[in-house]
Every structure is written in structure tokens, then in C-alpha cells.
Write a protein that holds these residues in place. Structure first.
Motif, mmCIF file in Angstrom:
data_model
loop_
_atom_site.group_PDB
_atom_site.id
_atom_site.type_symbol
_atom_site.label_atom_id
_atom_site.label_comp_id
_atom_site.label_asym_id
_atom_site.label_seq_id
_atom_site.Cartn_x
_atom_site.Cartn_y
_atom_site.Cartn_z
ATOM 1 N N ALA A 81 -28.813 -26.033 15.338
ATOM 2 C CA ALA A 81 -28.319 -25.049 16.308
ATOM 3 C C ALA A 81 -29.442 -24.357 17.070
ATOM 4 O O ALA A 81 -29.176 -23.624 18.026
ATOM 5 C CB ALA A 81 -27.439 -24.009 15.607
ATOM 6 N N PHE A 125 -19.735 -23.441 16.900
ATOM 7 C CA PHE A 125 -19.623 -23.018 15.510
ATOM 8 C C PHE A 125 -18.171 -22.963 15.044
ATOM 9 O O PHE A 125 -17.884 -23.219 13.873
ATOM 10 C CB PHE A 125 -20.305 -21.663 15.303
ATOM 11 C CG PHE A 125 -21.767 -21.771 14.986
ATOM 12 C CD1 PHE A 125 -22.189 -22.280 13.771
ATOM 13 C CD2 PHE A 125 -22.717 -21.373 15.910
ATOM 14 C CE1 PHE A 125 -23.539 -22.386 13.478
ATOM 15 C CE2 PHE A 125 -24.076 -21.475 15.622
ATOM 16 C CZ PHE A 125 -24.485 -21.991 14.405
ATOM 17 N N ALA A 164 -22.890 -29.275 16.201
ATOM 18 C CA ALA A 164 -23.818 -28.282 15.642
ATOM 19 C C ALA A 164 -25.066 -28.135 16.499
ATOM 20 O O ALA A 164 -25.624 -27.033 16.621
ATOM 21 C CB ALA A 164 -24.205 -28.677 14.218
ATOM 22 N N ARG A 211 -28.642 -25.238 3.550
ATOM 23 C CA ARG A 211 -27.779 -25.712 4.644
ATOM 24 C C ARG A 211 -27.827 -24.738 5.815
ATOM 25 O O ARG A 211 -27.922 -25.146 6.977
ATOM 26 C CB ARG A 211 -26.344 -25.872 4.138
ATOM 27 C CG ARG A 211 -25.333 -26.281 5.212
ATOM 28 C CD ARG A 211 -25.676 -27.629 5.832
ATOM 29 N NE ARG A 211 -24.672 -28.019 6.811
ATOM 30 C CZ ARG A 211 -24.805 -29.046 7.641
ATOM 31 N NH1 ARG A 211 -25.911 -29.805 7.604
ATOM 32 N NH2 ARG A 211 -23.859 -29.356 8.488
ATOM 33 N N ASP A 266 -19.981 -24.256 6.600
ATOM 34 C CA ASP A 266 -21.177 -24.196 7.448
ATOM 35 C C ASP A 266 -21.373 -22.796 8.025
ATOM 36 O O ASP A 266 -22.497 -22.281 8.091
ATOM 37 C CB ASP A 266 -21.085 -25.223 8.577
ATOM 38 C CG ASP A 266 -21.547 -26.604 8.151
ATOM 39 O OD1 ASP A 266 -22.138 -26.721 7.061
ATOM 40 O OD2 ASP A 266 -21.310 -27.566 8.904
ATOM 41 N N VAL A 318 -24.623 -20.262 7.403
ATOM 42 C CA VAL A 318 -25.395 -19.566 8.435
ATOM 43 C C VAL A 318 -25.411 -18.068 8.155
ATOM 44 O O VAL A 318 -26.457 -17.404 8.284
ATOM 45 C CB VAL A 318 -24.822 -19.849 9.840
ATOM 46 C CG1 VAL A 318 -25.476 -18.949 10.887
ATOM 47 C CG2 VAL A 318 -25.022 -21.313 10.204
ATOM 48 N N LEU A 325 -17.129 -26.153 13.517
ATOM 49 C CA LEU A 325 -17.738 -26.553 12.254
ATOM 50 C C LEU A 325 -16.869 -26.072 11.091
ATOM 51 O O LEU A 325 -15.878 -25.368 11.273
ATOM 52 C CB LEU A 325 -19.146 -25.980 12.146
ATOM 53 C CG LEU A 325 -20.140 -26.396 13.229
ATOM 54 C CD1 LEU A 325 -21.513 -25.790 12.953
ATOM 55 C CD2 LEU A 325 -20.238 -27.911 13.333
ATOM 56 N N LEU A 367 -29.082 -25.543 9.675
ATOM 57 C CA LEU A 367 -28.267 -25.298 10.858
ATOM 58 C C LEU A 367 -28.979 -24.351 11.824
ATOM 59 O O LEU A 367 -29.039 -24.605 13.035
ATOM 60 C CB LEU A 367 -26.918 -24.711 10.446
ATOM 61 C CG LEU A 367 -25.941 -25.698 9.804
ATOM 62 C CD1 LEU A 367 -24.790 -24.958 9.140
ATOM 63 C CD2 LEU A 367 -25.401 -26.680 10.846
#
Length: 298
Positions: free
Chosen positions: A199, A273, A50, A190, A280, A284, A276, A194
Motif C-alpha cells: 500500500a 482497503f 492492495a 502482515r 488485513d 494495518v 481487502l 501492507l
């Protein structure tokens, strides 16, 4: 006249002394990250992905994303920064570092020798990392292959070569506050973590002022490419009209709703990504859809 000259010298000396004190590296307290803690390497592998560690630190042109020998070059208005060796090699990498040293680098931008790191290393985002994630990432990095390739010096000229000045820069720009303050669900929190921490999306998608600091009032509205070739698109609703599903699909596949595909450094981001979880990527996407137009936060 002599008294005036002496007074000016005194004032100048006091000013220089104050600046020297203010610009000193603000390291973590010795007690933080100093007690031996057993991290979770398996969980740290997810943090590694990440955070995009391999994207910058694997060797240029190499398909080996786990030998972090460095060497990639990143051009900017301030010079060219070259990613260092962060493999577990004790001489050329970071194998001799302690967990405290590692946390200082990630969260404060301070080296084990007490020097400022340039913010090409995105500690301005990593400062928001949770302590457990720092520990687990450190645990995972220590399982990776060592490389004895020496780190190359950055190609940065005067006055940017004076690292002490970064202490004043940090006073202005090193801020752990969240950009999106209203995160009223676990998914949105979350997504915020990220995007804004691991990220470090804002480091590329947000314009910078003349001193190289992110313009907080234009968060994720797009920016010129650091190498001067083209631009990086904005993610706010006035710049990007994709649905949440479109955003999540793009992060998984690299394909846009218009059947175009990701290019440049974004290919590396998609690689990360895609590894992930679907949850997740959806988080995002939810974050992106929650952004205000124009990037002006509450």
C-alpha cells in the motif's frame, strides 16, 4: 599553469566517469524472474488491490478501474508526473514486457530500455515485495483489458529531466530495509508488509527532504501535500489517537471516529482497503498502533 589545468581536467573527467558508473541503473540479475513461472491471477487480483494500481493508472474521471490507460496527473515540487498506460496493450502499454521487465520496474525502478523511472512510481516501497506477489500481480495484469491510449510524457524541467541523476538518488534512498523492525507476530508482520510495501503508505504520510527522499527519522509523521494544497496527517501515536478498531473501521468505511469522512486521494485508498479482508485491515491497524511517537524507529 598548463600542468595544473591538465590535472584539473583529468580529475574532472575521472569524477564525471565515476559518477556515470555509479548512476547506472542497477537492474536485477538476468536469472531472476527469467524462468517461466505460472502465476495465480486470482491471488494477483488481491495484490493489485492492495498495491493501489488502479488508483493511479485508471483514466482520469473514469469509473472503469480495470482499463489502466493512465493519464492521471500528480503535481510535485519537481514537476508534474503523469501516470503511464500499464494495460496489456503491446504497443502503448506493457503487453510486450517479460516478467523480468516487470520485476525490474517494481523492484529496481528500471525500464526495459534500461532507464531510471522517477520515484513518483513508488518502487521505493515495492522493493520490499515478495517474489511470488510480483509474479501473481503480473499474471493478473495480463488478464485486464488492453488500451491503445499512448502514455504522456512527464512535465519535468531541468535538471530533474536528467534521469541519469536518479541513479545517485537511488544510492541514497532505495533501501529494502523495513522501517518497523520489531514485528513479533504474524499480524504485525502482515500489517508491516501492507503498509510499507504494497500500500506504500509512507510515500504520502512521511515528509521528504530537499532531494525528495523520505525522511526515515520521521516515518509516517505526516507531510505537506505534494500539490502544495494542505497536508497529509501523521499516523504515529502523537499525531493520531484512534484505537485499532477506529483505524480498521476507517479503512473499511472512510468514516472517522468524529463522523467525518475521507477526502481527496484517500477516497481511492479506502476503496482499495475496503476490498481487502477484515484480517488485513486489522493487521494495518495493529501496525499503526505499534508505531513509536515521532516516527523514530529502532
Amino acid at each position: 599553469m598548463h600542468r595544473l589545468l591538465a590535472f584539473l581536467v583529468l580529475v574532472g573527467g575521472l569524477g564525471a566517469g565515476t559518477g556515470w558508473i555509479i548512476s547506472a541503473p542497477d537492474a536485477l540479475p538476468e536469472a531472476e524472474f527469467s524462468t517461466p513461472v505460472e502465476g495465480d491471477p486470482a491471488r494477483g487480483a488481491g495484490i493489485f488491490t492492495a498495491a493501489g494500481c488502479a488508483s493511479c493508472h485508471h483514466a482520469p474521471g473514469s469509473d472503469d478501474r480495470l482499463t489502466l490507460s493512465g493519464g492521471q496527473r500528480f503535481a510535485s515540487d519537481f514537476g508534474t508526473f503523469i501516470a503511464p498506460n500499464i494495460s496489456p496493450d503491446p504497443r502503448q502499454g506493457i503487453g510486450a514486457w517479460s516478467l523480468h521487465d516487470f520485476a525490474n520496474a517494481l523492484l529496481r525502478g528500471v525500464s526495459p530500455e534500461g532507464r531510471h523511472y522517477y520515484p513518483a512510481f513508488p518502487y521505493t516501497s515495492y522493493i520490499r515485495m515478495e517474489p511470488r506477489d510480483v509474479t501473481d500481480l503480473w499474471s493478473y495484469l495480463n488478464t485486464l483489458p488492453a488500451s491503445d491510449v499512448p502514455s504522456q510524457p512527464h512535465e519535468v524541467g531541468f535538471p530533474f529531466s536528467i534521469r541519469r541523476g536518479l541513479g545517485l538518488w537511488k544510492q541514497m534512498y532505495l533501501d529494502p530495509a523495513w522501517h518497523l523492525t520489531r514485528a513479533d507476530s504474524d499480524e504485525l508482520r502482515r500489517g508491516r508488509y501492507l503498509v510499507e510495501a504494497l500500500a506504500h503508505c509512507g510515500e504520502c504520510h512521511t515528509p521528504r527532504d530537499r532531494f525528495g527522499g523520505l525522511e526515515r527519522g520521521a516515518w509516517l509523521t505526516g507531510a505537506p501535500a505534494p500539490d502544495g494544497k494542505g497536508s497529509i496527517p501523521g499516523l504515529t501515536p502523537d499525531k493520531l489517537d484512534w484505537s485499532a478498531e477506529d483505524v480498521a473501521y476507517y479503512l473499511e468505511t472512510g468514516f472517522t471516529p468524529d463522523y467525518d469522512s475521507a477526502g481527496g486521494h484517500m477516497v481511492e485508498v479506502i476503496t482499495n482497503f475496503a476490498a481487502l479482508s477484515a484480517e488485513d485491515r486489522a493487521a494495518v491497524a495493529a501496525y499503526v498502533k505499534a508505531l513509536p511517537a515521532g516516527g523514530v524507529m529502532d
